[in-house]
Design a protein around this motif. Sequence first.
Motif, short mmCIF file in Angstrom:
data_model
loop_
_atom_site.label_atom_id
_atom_site.label_comp_id
_atom_site.label_asym_id
_atom_site.label_seq_id
_atom_site.Cartn_x
_atom_site.Cartn_y
_atom_site.Cartn_z
N ASP A 417 -11.95 106.91 9.39
CA ASP A 417 -12.15 106.29 10.71
C ASP A 417 -10.83 106.18 11.47
O ASP A 417 -10.79 106.36 12.69
CB ASP A 417 -12.78 104.91 10.54
CG ASP A 417 -14.25 104.97 10.15
OD1 ASP A 417 -14.87 106.03 10.39
OD2 ASP A 417 -14.77 103.99 9.60
N THR A 418 -9.76 105.89 10.74
CA THR A 418 -8.44 105.80 11.38
C THR A 418 -8.02 107.18 11.88
O THR A 418 -7.47 107.32 12.98
CB THR A 418 -7.40 105.24 10.40
OG1 THR A 418 -7.80 103.94 9.99
CG2 THR A 418 -6.03 105.15 11.05
N LYS A 420 -10.01 109.52 12.79
CA LYS A 420 -10.85 109.82 13.95
C LYS A 420 -10.24 109.22 15.21
O LYS A 420 -10.17 109.87 16.26
CB LYS A 420 -12.26 109.26 13.73
CG LYS A 420 -13.21 109.54 14.89
CD LYS A 420 -14.59 108.95 14.63
CE LYS A 420 -15.52 109.16 15.83
NZ LYS A 420 -16.86 108.55 15.60
N SER A 421 -9.76 107.98 15.11
CA SER A 421 -9.10 107.33 16.25
C SER A 421 -7.80 108.05 16.60
O SER A 421 -7.44 108.16 17.79
CB SER A 421 -8.82 105.86 15.94
OG SER A 421 -10.02 105.13 15.75
N GLU A 424 -8.66 111.10 18.58
CA GLU A 424 -9.00 110.71 19.95
C GLU A 424 -7.73 110.46 20.77
O GLU A 424 -7.65 110.84 21.94
CB GLU A 424 -9.88 109.46 19.93
CG GLU A 424 -11.29 109.70 19.40
CD GLU A 424 -12.10 108.42 19.30
OE1 GLU A 424 -11.52 107.33 19.55
OE2 GLU A 424 -13.29 108.49 18.99
N LYS A 425 -6.77 109.81 20.14
CA LYS A 425 -5.51 109.56 20.84
C LYS A 425 -4.77 110.86 21.12
O LYS A 425 -4.24 111.07 22.22
CB LYS A 425 -4.62 108.61 20.03
CG LYS A 425 -3.28 108.32 20.70
CD LYS A 425 -2.48 107.25 20.00
CE LYS A 425 -1.20 106.96 20.78
NZ LYS A 425 -0.41 105.86 20.22
N ARG A 543 1.81 103.84 16.67
CA ARG A 543 0.49 103.68 16.05
C ARG A 543 -0.14 102.32 16.40
O ARG A 543 -1.31 102.08 16.10
CB ARG A 543 0.58 103.84 14.53
CG ARG A 543 1.31 102.72 13.81
CD ARG A 543 1.37 102.96 12.31
NE ARG A 543 1.79 101.75 11.60
CZ ARG A 543 0.99 100.77 11.23
NH1 ARG A 543 -0.31 100.85 11.51
NH2 ARG A 543 1.43 99.70 10.61
N ASP A 546 -3.36 102.44 21.43
CA ASP A 546 -4.53 103.31 21.32
C ASP A 546 -4.46 104.48 22.30
O ASP A 546 -3.44 104.68 22.97
CB ASP A 546 -5.82 102.50 21.51
CG ASP A 546 -5.92 101.86 22.90
OD1 ASP A 546 -5.21 102.31 23.82
OD2 ASP A 546 -6.72 100.92 23.04
N LYS A 547 -5.55 105.21 22.41
CA LYS A 547 -5.57 106.42 23.23
C LYS A 547 -5.36 106.14 24.71
O LYS A 547 -4.95 107.02 25.48
CB LYS A 547 -6.90 107.16 23.05
CG LYS A 547 -8.13 106.42 23.54
CD LYS A 547 -9.40 107.21 23.26
CE LYS A 547 -10.64 106.47 23.75
NZ LYS A 547 -10.67 106.34 25.21
N ARG A 552 -3.07 97.82 20.50
CA ARG A 552 -4.26 97.50 19.71
C ARG A 552 -4.07 98.04 18.30
O ARG A 552 -3.60 99.16 18.11
CB ARG A 552 -5.50 98.13 20.35
CG ARG A 552 -6.80 97.81 19.63
CD ARG A 552 -8.00 98.29 20.44
NE ARG A 552 -8.08 99.74 20.51
CZ ARG A 552 -8.65 100.51 19.57
NH1 ARG A 552 -9.15 99.96 18.47
NH2 ARG A 552 -8.70 101.82 19.73
N TRP A 554 -5.47 99.78 15.52
CA TRP A 554 -6.63 100.60 15.18
C TRP A 554 -6.51 101.24 13.78
O TRP A 554 -7.33 102.07 13.42
CB TRP A 554 -6.88 101.67 16.24
CG TRP A 554 -5.66 102.46 16.66
CD1 TRP A 554 -4.78 102.15 17.64
CD2 TRP A 554 -5.20 103.72 16.11
NE1 TRP A 554 -3.80 103.11 17.75
CE2 TRP A 554 -4.03 104.09 16.83
CE3 TRP A 554 -5.66 104.56 15.10
CZ2 TRP A 554 -3.33 105.25 16.55
CZ3 TRP A 554 -4.96 105.73 14.82
CH2 TRP A 554 -3.81 106.06 15.55
N TRP A 555 -5.51 100.81 13.03
CA TRP A 555 -5.33 101.32 11.66
C TRP A 555 -6.00 100.37 10.67
O TRP A 555 -5.90 99.14 10.79
CB TRP A 555 -3.84 101.42 11.33
CG TRP A 555 -3.20 102.67 11.88
CD1 TRP A 555 -3.08 103.02 13.19
CD2 TRP A 555 -2.59 103.71 11.13
NE1 TRP A 555 -2.43 104.21 13.31
CE2 TRP A 555 -2.12 104.67 12.05
CE3 TRP A 555 -2.39 103.93 9.77
CZ2 TRP A 555 -1.47 105.83 11.65
CZ3 TRP A 555 -1.73 105.08 9.37
CH2 TRP A 555 -1.29 106.02 10.30
#
Length: 701
Positions: A417-418, A420-421, A424-425, A543, A546-547, A552, A554-555
Motif C-alpha cells: 500500500d505504501t 502504491k502511494s 501515485e506521488k 516521504r 504526499d502526491k 502527511r 503515508w508510510w
Amino acid sequence: MNIYIVAIVVLFTLVSRIATTPIAHKSDVIKPVDQINSPYVRDIMRRSKAAEMHNYMNTSIDPCDDFYNFACGNWLKINPANSFEHVTTGFFESITLALDRKLALILKSGVQYNDTETDIKVKNFYESCTNIGQLQSGYRTKLKEIIAEFGEMPALVGDKWQEENFNWLETVGKISSKYGKDIILSIEVFADFAKNSENRAYIGHPDFPLESRSMYLDSVTEIYRESYKIKIADDLKRYLGINEKVAKETAADIMDFEISLASGMIDEKLGLGLDEMTHLTTIDEMQKKYSPDIDIRRFFDIRIGADFNETIYEFIPDYQDNLKDVIIRTPKRIVANYIFYNLVSEFQLKIAKTRVRQEVLCIAKTKSHFAKVLDNMIYRKYNTKTTEMDIELVWNKLKNIYRSKLLSTELSWIDLDTRKSAIEKLDAMKLEINSYTKDDFAKEFANLTINGEDYVENIKNMLNWSASQLLIKLREPPKPMEAGELLSYTPANIIIENTIKVPVSLLQPYYLWAAIYPNALKFGTLGTLVGHEMVHGFDDTGRRYDKDGNSRDWWDELSTKIFTAKTKCFSNQYSKYIYGGRFLPESTAQSENIADNGGIRLAYEAYLNWYEDAVRSGQNLEFETLPTLNYTSKQLFFITYAQLWCSDSHPKIRDLQTSTDSHVPSMFRVIGPLSNMVEFSKEFNCELGSQMNPSNKCAIY
C-alpha cells in the motif's frame, strides 16, 4: 538539493554561495548543436571533450582505491581555489560564470527594440549600480538618512543617544513594514505545508549572515565569526564614517548579540521536518506566552495590520524563548546598533576602483533582486530546444525506471500500500524549466519604479515594493515557490509542489553534455542531477509529503522502521570520512546522501535501458565512446558522474562547508555512492574488500 524549507519559509533557509573560477568559455562561442552539421567539426568537438576529460584525470591512481582522484586528480592544478575571489571551483561555478557572461552582454546592451518594460527596469537597476560617480556622491549621507527614518544609531550619535526613546520591537516592525527587512523577528507568508492550497503567515527568526547554528557556536568555526566581526567593523567605517575604535567596539557587541540570538536556532543536523519545527497557534496565544518582553500583537499590528487575527505558524519556538532572555539582558544601545547596522547592510554596495570590476559586482547585485527576470531574459535569448529535449528524454526514462522499481520485488521491504502511494506521488511529480515564460512580469512589477542613476533610491523602491507583497500574498492563493538565485543555480525539488525545477543555466550545452557527446555523459550528469531531485521526493524529508505536496504520513509503520534503519547505514558510512583533517559530523539528516545514492542508481539503470533499446533497434552505437579515451560507455558514465563533482575549495572555507552545507564535500559525493554500487565495481573490476568495493554497502532505492 532538498529545499523544502525554502518553499515554505525562505527566511529560514541557507544562502547559496556561488564561487568563481571558469574552466573555459565554450558555451559562449560555440554554435548550438543543431547548427553543427560538419562531421569534421563534430569529430573535433568530441576529441576536444575527450581531451578535457582526460586532463582532469589522474590515471596513475587505481580507480578501485580512490575513484574521485582517478577522475578528478588534476582538477585543482587546472582550476585551483587559491584566493578569496576564487574560494571554490567546480561545475556549477563554471556554468554560473558562463551565465554571468551572457547576462553582462544583455545588461550592457542598452534598450533594445524587443525589451519589455520589466527588462528596461532591470537594465536601469544595473546601470545605476555601475554609475560609480553617482554612487560616490553623498553615499554616506543617504545611508544616515535611512537610519534617521526610524531613529538614531548610538554608534553614530554617541552620548546624545536617548535610550528612553528606543523600542526595539517598534523599530524592527516599522523597518519590516516599510522595507521588508527582517531583523530579530520575521513574518513571512508562504503556502501552508499541511494544506498547500492556502497561504499562511509564519513568524520566527530571520536569515542570519552565518546561516547555521553551528557557524555561530562551534569552536571549529570561530575563524569565520572573527572574519565576520572584522567585516562589520570595516562596514561601519566605510559606509557610516564611524572611527576605528568605536567601529571595533560596536562590531564586537553586534557579533556577541547575534551569537546570543543564534543560540536559539535549530541544529540542522537533527534532520527535523517542518511539522516538528513549527507550531500552529494564534497571535493571542503567542502574546500570552511572550508578553511583556515580546509584544507579538504589536509586531503584527505594525507589519500586517490590526485586523489580522488568523491562525499562524510559529517557527522554532525555542528561538522566541531564547529571544526573551537575550532581549532582557542586552543593553538597549547594543540592540539599537545591531538593528541599524542590519538595516543599512541592505543598501551597502562596495564601490570598485574600476568600472570593469564594478560591473562584476553589479551583476551579482542585479541577480539578487531580479533573478527570475534575468533567467527569463536569458531563456528568451539563448534557449536551445535540443537541451530541453535531452532533459525530457532523461526525465521520462528516470520516471519509468523508478516506477518499475516500486512495482518490483527489489523494494519489497516497502509495504504494497505504501508503494502504491509512492507510485501515485511519482506519477504526479512534474518537471519544469525555470524559464518563467508564464509569469506576467508587467503586472507583477507595474508599481515598481527604477531609474538608471540613483542606486540607493532604487534599493529603497525595491525593498518598499517587496514589503508590499506580503499583504498581497496573504489574500491570494499560493503561487509557485520563488527562492531568488537559488533556483537559478541548481535543480531543486519543491516538495510542497511535488515539482522538480531545472535552472536555465543547465540549458547551456557543451559543458558536460550535448547531442554530439555520448548519451553516457548525458545520463551520468544530467540524469544523476534530475534523479537526485526525484529521490528527494522519497527521502527522509520528502516521504513525509504526499502526491499533492501536503505534509502527511503515508508510510506504514514497518516500512518506516526499515527505512530508518537503512538511513542509519548512510549516517555511519559518511561519518567515517575525513575532510580537512576532521571526521565529517555525524548527522541524523541524510536526505542529500539518500538522494545522491538513489539518483545515480536511477540514472545508471535509465542509461542501461536506453542502451539496450538502442541495441535492439539496431542503432549505431559507435559514438557511445569518445576518441582517444580507452573506456567503455558504461565506464564513461561513471567517469563523467565523478567529473560533475570535480572541485577545489580554499583551505580556509572547508570548515564552513561542513558546518553550513547539508551536502557532504564533493569527493564523498563520488566515493560514497559509487562504493555502494555493485555495478560500478563490476565495470572497473574492483575486488570485494577494496576501498571502492566494501563488503558492507548502503542502499535504500
